[in-house]
Design an enzyme around this catalytic site. Structure first.
Site, PDB file in Angstrom:
ATOM      1  N   GLU A  55      -9.942   3.810   5.952  1.00 43.25           N
ATOM      2  CA  GLU A  55      -9.419   4.019   7.287  1.00 43.25           C
ATOM      3  C   GLU A  55     -10.406   4.698   8.854  1.00 43.25           C
ATOM      4  OE1 GLU A  55      -6.993   2.703   7.328  1.00 43.25           O
ATOM      5  OE2 GLU A  55      -5.869   2.783   5.761  1.00 43.25           O
TER       6      GLU A  55
ATOM      7  N   GLU B  79       0.666  -0.800  -0.047  1.00 41.09           N
ATOM      8  CA  GLU B  79      -0.139   0.533   0.130  1.00 41.09           C
ATOM      9  C   GLU B  79       0.825   1.285   0.304  1.00 41.09           C
ATOM     10  OE1 GLU B  79      -3.014   0.192   3.497  1.00 41.09           O
ATOM     11  OE2 GLU B  79      -4.015   2.419   2.366  1.00 41.09           O
TER      12      GLU B  79
ATOM     13  N   GLY C 287       2.895   1.664  11.122  1.00 40.32           N
ATOM     14  CA  GLY C 287       2.468   0.880  12.486  1.00 40.32           C
ATOM     15  C   GLY C 287       2.268  -0.145  12.264  1.00 40.32           C
ATOM     16  N   ALA C 288       1.291  -0.334  11.085  1.00 40.19           N
ATOM     17  CA  ALA C 288       1.027  -1.775  10.708  1.00 40.19           C
ATOM     18  C   ALA C 288       0.496  -1.614   8.954  1.00 40.19           C
ATOM     19  CB  ALA C 288       0.567  -3.106  11.446  1.00 40.19           C
ATOM     20  N   MET C 289      -0.044  -3.009   8.201  1.00 42.76           N
ATOM     21  CA  MET C 289      -0.199  -3.382   6.955  1.00 42.76           C
ATOM     22  C   MET C 289      -1.580  -4.230   7.503  1.00 42.76           C
ATOM     23  SD  MET C 289      -0.783  -1.773   4.229  1.00 42.76           S
ATOM     24  CE  MET C 289      -2.226  -2.258   3.914  1.00 42.76           C
ATOM     25  N   GLU C 290      -2.230  -3.965   6.970  1.00 45.99           N
ATOM     26  CA  GLU C 290      -4.031  -5.064   7.123  1.00 45.99           C
ATOM     27  C   GLU C 290      -3.642  -6.111   6.085  1.00 45.99           C
ATOM     28  OE1 GLU C 290      -3.778  -1.714   6.064  1.00 45.99           O
ATOM     29  OE2 GLU C 290      -5.943  -2.102   4.542  1.00 45.99           O
TER      30      GLU C 290
ATOM     31  N   HIS D 245      -9.455  -4.213   9.516  1.00 40.05           N
ATOM     32  CA  HIS D 245      -9.577  -4.205   8.296  1.00 40.05           C
ATOM     33  C   HIS D 245     -10.096  -4.982   7.715  1.00 40.05           C
ATOM     34  CE1 HIS D 245      -7.855   0.182   7.177  1.00 40.05           C
ATOM     35  NE2 HIS D 245      -6.668  -0.161   8.100  1.00 40.05           N
TER      36      HIS D 245
ATOM     37  N   HIS E  79      -7.504  -2.628  15.175  1.00 33.99           N
ATOM     38  CA  HIS E  79      -7.408  -1.929  14.046  1.00 33.99           C
ATOM     39  C   HIS E  79      -7.024  -2.484  12.321  1.00 33.99           C
ATOM     40  CE1 HIS E  79      -7.414   1.874  11.194  1.00 33.99           C
ATOM     41  NE2 HIS E  79      -6.170   0.801  10.655  1.00 33.99           N
ATOM     42  N   GLU E  80      -6.049  -2.572  12.662  1.00 31.99           N
ATOM     43  CA  GLU E  80      -5.936  -4.111  11.567  1.00 31.99           C
ATOM     44  C   GLU E  80      -6.664  -5.035  11.039  1.00 31.99           C
ATOM     45  OE1 GLU E  80      -3.128  -2.694   9.267  1.00 31.99           O
ATOM     46  OE2 GLU E  80      -2.961  -1.260  10.925  1.00 31.99           O
TER      47      GLU E  80
HETATM   48  N1  0A1 Z   1      -2.875   0.618   5.864  1.00 26.70           N
HETATM   49  C1  0A1 Z   1      -2.737   0.657   6.907  1.00 26.70           C
HETATM   50  C2  0A1 Z   1      -1.664   1.589   6.916  1.00 26.70           C
HETATM   51  C3  0A1 Z   1      -0.360   1.820   5.841  1.00 26.70           C
HETATM   52  C4  0A1 Z   1      -0.748   3.121   4.291  1.00 26.70           C
HETATM   53  C5  0A1 Z   1       0.753   3.074   3.800  1.00 26.70           C
HETATM   54  C6  0A1 Z   1       1.573   2.327   4.140  1.00 26.70           C
HETATM   55  O1  0A1 Z   1       2.947   2.380   3.719  1.00 26.70           O
HETATM   56  C7  0A1 Z   1       2.673   3.429   1.994  1.00 26.70           C
HETATM   57  C8  0A1 Z   1       1.561   1.164   5.522  1.00 26.70           C
HETATM   58  C9  0A1 Z   1       0.474   1.191   6.089  1.00 26.70           C
HETATM   59  C10 0A1 Z   1      -3.542   0.819   8.404  1.00 26.70           C
HETATM   60  O2  0A1 Z   1      -4.195   1.622   8.271  1.00 26.70           O
HETATM   61  O3  0A1 Z   1      -2.988   0.627   8.911  1.00 26.70           O
HETATM   62 ZN    ZN Z   2      -5.925   1.580   8.675  1.00 22.63          ZN
END
Ligand code: 0A1
Ligand code: ZN
Length: 882
Positions: free
Chosen positions: A323, A124, A264-267, A304, A300-301
């Site tokens: 988001e 992402e 922070g993290a990724m879903e 998602h 949160h993750e």
């Molecule tokens: N979707 C994730 C946040 C996220 C967005 C971008 C990233 O890299 C550019 C990484 C993580 C969330 O809302 O937790």
């Molecule tokens: Zn998110």
């Protein structure tokens, strides 16, 4: 890096994709020098005309290309820096593409990269195009099958999305696994991890009876720090079933912790990847705030999986669709797990200090932006936090039941689709019968509305009148704004408590059990509300629960604020009234100091704070929140453009703290000792509340009298947990002139140098210390063996900590603070553009600071002139200079 001026993408230019990718097969051959990827894309043209296929791709070396297993003639395609263009494809075909990438050299942490010895991905928003040529846009959803080959010794664990199909041994000590994800997904949710990892395992039975295997994978050094996140995950899964009716949909759910991560993290579907700072916890190294953050981010993750994955975004302008909604969901979860009012207060403080500043700055944009140069610059507080406030207002307007019906309809209607904020609103309208037509302006108009309230009381007629008006300041590209729909939750406070609120001409509402609370709908520039049967002149209790993300203007006198603070029925208003009172008193002290007078701190404030401390029946967590004075950044923002004097703000705020400490010294001492406990550490509400108040007492005591710094030294020596240890260390370090802080900081480092996450806290603490040597210390720490410009957590702790949490030193009159930040950004521009761009935020606020504007602009100008600016930095710098 592209050298041409980056272009702008507009929402109004959106076009549906001309090709679909029904199936995606990826075969990774991971190696130490490079990685070879063979992709097979099952393409279907979605438009009648024979348009060329334009695949995204960046920093890829194309090795082979064939259509339906026939190699493509060189004339049939073109490769540019950003695209692979293929002409004359059959309506349906399989495109095979072999590419080489170098994850080892990828310092942007986007696409496939290495963190220590582990391979991992971050796709992402548009990182997948750095892995292979693809339609890297969220409205192209495909079923992925992923094969990974790697050295079996170095990478015994090979993970991707979905279910494991098979694992086989290959020659040369290599092995192969194959994963299949049955749910169609956009490329941004793809993930791959390969490494020498250990895991903990647990399981969860869904309401529908599915047994889900839960695993958390970490580097071996961290295997003892996973238990808390696992529990938080199970709580999240249960809560989402109970509150939103959402069940998990696969047999396995994996989390992986990595040390090098931009956010922070990724879903990613069934394979969440976390910044290790947002998942690893242990009582020895994690603070109470750290535990709460981990619980919220795990939730949160996980949430998602529905709000983002099962139903995803059509394009990146719709980012808040997933988001804003998911932040609302995680905030509700945290409120249910702990104290609702405390959670609300924490969120609102953050929104008001940081999101309001964004709304008032050069990067201001609507919750649904209309254009961007670099989408990574739009993962903002506006899209996330203000977006969540907008969803919260829908919840307020519809009520809990209809909101839930709207959410159910949204998920069932759009399961498996990529949709828009409009689709979300339509589902809410269809399920509730409510017209959200005008409400939609919250998605389209930027800026923080101002709600101005005046009142009058007619003793004879026993009526009380509120005159409410709204306006919204101009923001870039939006000079004029139309009125918003603003739910204004309110009550009236009389001598003996909250009074009934009944609007003139309205029948009493027998449905509500609380006739002292109501929500007024403000939807015009000016409105009047007359309440009848009001037997005494009330104090209005306004914007209860922070029912809308607005600035409230009402001319409260200090007695009224004290009354609300001690007696209003709404916890948020009690806190907010204390904040307003403190703000007024700090401003008054600023004025006194600027005239060269001695500070005279209003005893009304010191008295009110003393009484809070004396009342042991109050929730200690809430008292700690109420004792926290508005931060220096918020005070600067409140001062307005061209009016913030950082040094004066710092001096005035410190003086007020000292006065409170002196006035309440005895009760502070009593509570400090009374709140001590020898219970074993647990990150549970009651203990967290106690520690928060006790450490706040310590802070005030140190301001009142340096002799109390001895308490901090004792606490540092005896603390059995990181919350108390760091609070004590901070108290010493923030009183650098009176305390011996060098030895304690050195000892702390010796004790914890083996724990990266603690070292980061140590860096951050030193970056935020207000003493005059801060800048030189930060420059020195940038040479420390534990600092690494390539690691975002280190950069955020040290450089972000300095620029964001040390106003007096960042804004040094000689401009050295700005120079330091710009030097780092210039270096990071090529290493990691996302992090470089995020670090710019404090410089974008240049309009606020009196006597500093030219210096701040000068550094932005210097950055603007750098050769090869990344689109990320280019966008923020140029918009800030306009
Ligand atoms: N979707 C994730 C946040 C996220 C967005 C971008 C990233 O890299 C550019 C990484 C993580 C969330 O809302 O937790
Ligand atoms: Zn998110």
């Amino acid at each position: 890096m592209r050298d041409a001026t980056p272009g702008t993408v507009f929402l109004e230019d959106y076009q549906a994709p001309s090709y679909l990718i029904n199936r995606t097969e990826l075969h990774f051959e991971l190696g130490e020098e490079d990685t070879i990827l063979t992709s097979r894309l099952y393409l279907l043209r979605a438009v009648p005309d024979d348009v060329p296929l334009q695949l995204h791709g960046q920093e890829l070396e194309l090795l082979q290309l064939s259509v339906d297993n026939e190699p493509l003639d060189a004339a049939a395609y073109q490769v540019t820096d950003d695209y692979l263009l293929i002409h004359k494809l059959p309506e349906q075909c399989v495109l095979t593409c072999k590419t080489r990438i170098k994850p080892q050299d990828n310092s942007s942490l986007e696409g496939l990269y290495k963190s220590h010895s582990m391979f991992c991905t971050q796709c992402e928003a548009e990182g997948f195009r750095k892995i292979t040529y693809y339609l890297d846009r969220p409205d192209v959803m495909s079923v992925f099958t992923v094969t990974i080959d790697a050295d079996a010794g170095r990478y015994p664990v090979l993970l991707s999305n979905g279910n494991l199909l098979e694992a086989t041994a290959l020659d040369n000590n290599r092995h192969r696994v194959q994963w299949h994800d049955p749910f169609p997904k956009p490329s941004y949710l793809f993930a791959l991890v390969a490494g020498d990892l250990q895991h903990i395992e647990d399981s969860f039975r869904t309401a529908g009876g599915r047994d889900v295997t839960l695993r958390i994978y970490v580097e071996p050094k961290d295997i003892g720090k996973c238990d808390y996140a696992m529990d938080a995950l199970k709580r999240s899964m249960r809560w989402d079933e109970e509150v939103f009716g959402r069940e998990y949909d696969l047999d396995i759910f994996n989390i992986v912790a990595v040390d090098d991560f931009n956010m922070g993290a990724m879903e990613n579907k069934s394979l969440n990847i976390f910044n290790s700072s947002c998942v690893l916890a242990h009582p020895d190294i994690t603070t109470d705030a750290g535990y709460q953050r981990i619980e919220a981010i795990v939730a949160h993750e996980y949430f998602h999986n529905w709000s983002g994955n099962r139903v995803t975004c059509r394009d990146w302008f719709q980012l808040s669709l997933k988001e804003g909604f998911t932040v609302f969901r995680d905030a509700e979860f945290s409120s249910d797990m702990g104290s609702r009012t405390v959670k609300r207060v924490e969120d609102v403080s953050m929104l008001r200090s940081a999101q309001f500043a964004e709304d008032a700055g050069p990067m201001a944009h609507p919750v649904r932006p209309e254009s961007y140069i670099e989408i990574n610059n739009f993962y903002t507080l506006t899209v996330y936090e203000k977006g969540a406030e907008v969803v919260r207002m829908i919840h307020t307007l519809l009520g809990a039941e209809k909101f839930r019906a709207g959410s159910d309809l949204y998920f069932s209607r759009h399961d498996g689709q990529a949709v828009t904020c409009e689709d979300f609103l339509l589902a809410m309208e269809d399920a509730s019968g409510m017209d959200l037509g005008q409400f939609r302006r919250w998605y389209a108009q930027a800026g923080t509305p101002v709600l101005s309230v005046a009142d009058s009381y007619d003793a004879e007629a026993q009526t009380y009148t509120l005159e409410v008006s709204q306006r919204c300041p101009a923001t870039p590209g939006q000079a004029e704004k139309q009125p918003f729909v603003i739910p204004l939750a309110m009550g009236l406070l009389g001598d003996a408590g909250n009074l009934p609120v009944k609007l003139a001409g309205e029948e009493p509402d027998h449905d509500t059990d609380d006739n002292t609370h109501r929500v007024l709908i403000i939807d015009r520039e000016q409105q009047q509300f007359v309440f009848e049967g009001v037997q005494e002149h009330p104090v209005p209790s306004l914007l209860r629960g922070f029912s809308a993300p607005v600035r409230l203007e009402y001319n409260y006198d200090r007695d009224a604020l004290c009354q609300l603070m001690s007696r209003d029925g709404d916890g948020f208003v009690r806190w907010d009234s204390g904040q307003t009172l403190a703000l007024q008193v700090i401003s008054e002290v600023q004025a006194q100091l600027s005239r060269g007078e001695a500070a005279a701190v209003d005893p009304l404030l010191t008295g009110a704070f003393t009484r809070l401390l004396e009342d042991e029946s109050l929730d200690p967590a809430m008292v700690a929140e109420m004792l926290a004075l508005p931060g220096e950044g918020y005070l600067a923002e409140q001062a307005g453009e061209g009016a913030a004097d950082v040094d004066l703000i710092h001096r005035a705020r410190q003086r007020v703290k000292q006065a409170i400490g002196e006035a309440a010294e005895q009760v502070l001492l009593a509570r400090y000792h009374g709140l001590a406990s020898d219970e074993a550490y647990q990150p549970v509400g009651e203990q967290i509340a106690r520690r928060a108040l006790r450490n706040s007492c310590l802070d005030y005591l140190a301001c009142a009298n340096p002799a109390h710094l001895a308490l901090a030294s004792e606490q540092l020596a005896s603390a059995g947990n990181m919350t108390d240890r760091l609070a004590a260390l901070k108290t010493l370090a923030f009183h650098a002139e009176e305390a011996d802080w060098t030895q304690p900081l050195a000892d702390f480092y010796q004790d914890w140098r083996h724990e990266t996450l603690v070292v980061n806290q140590w860096l951050q603490l030193q970056a935020a210390m207000p003493d005059a040597g801060a800048l030189e210390r930060v420059r020195g720490l940038m040479e420390h063996p534990d600092f690494d410009l390539r690691n975002p957590n280190k950069v955020r702790s040290l450089v972000g900590g300095f620029a964001g949490q040390n106003p007096v030193n960042f804004h040094r009159a000689d401009g050295a603070g700005y120079r330091l930040l710009a030097d780092v950004i210039a270096q990071l521009n090529s290493i990691n553009p996302q992090i470089a761009s995020r670090l710019l935020a404090p410089l974008t606020r240049w309009r606020f600071y009196v006597g500093r504007q030219e210096l701040m602009r000068g550094e932005l100008q210097r950055l603007a002139e750098l050769p090869e600016l990344s689109p990320d930095v280019y966008e923020v710098v140029t918009k800030s200079l306009q």
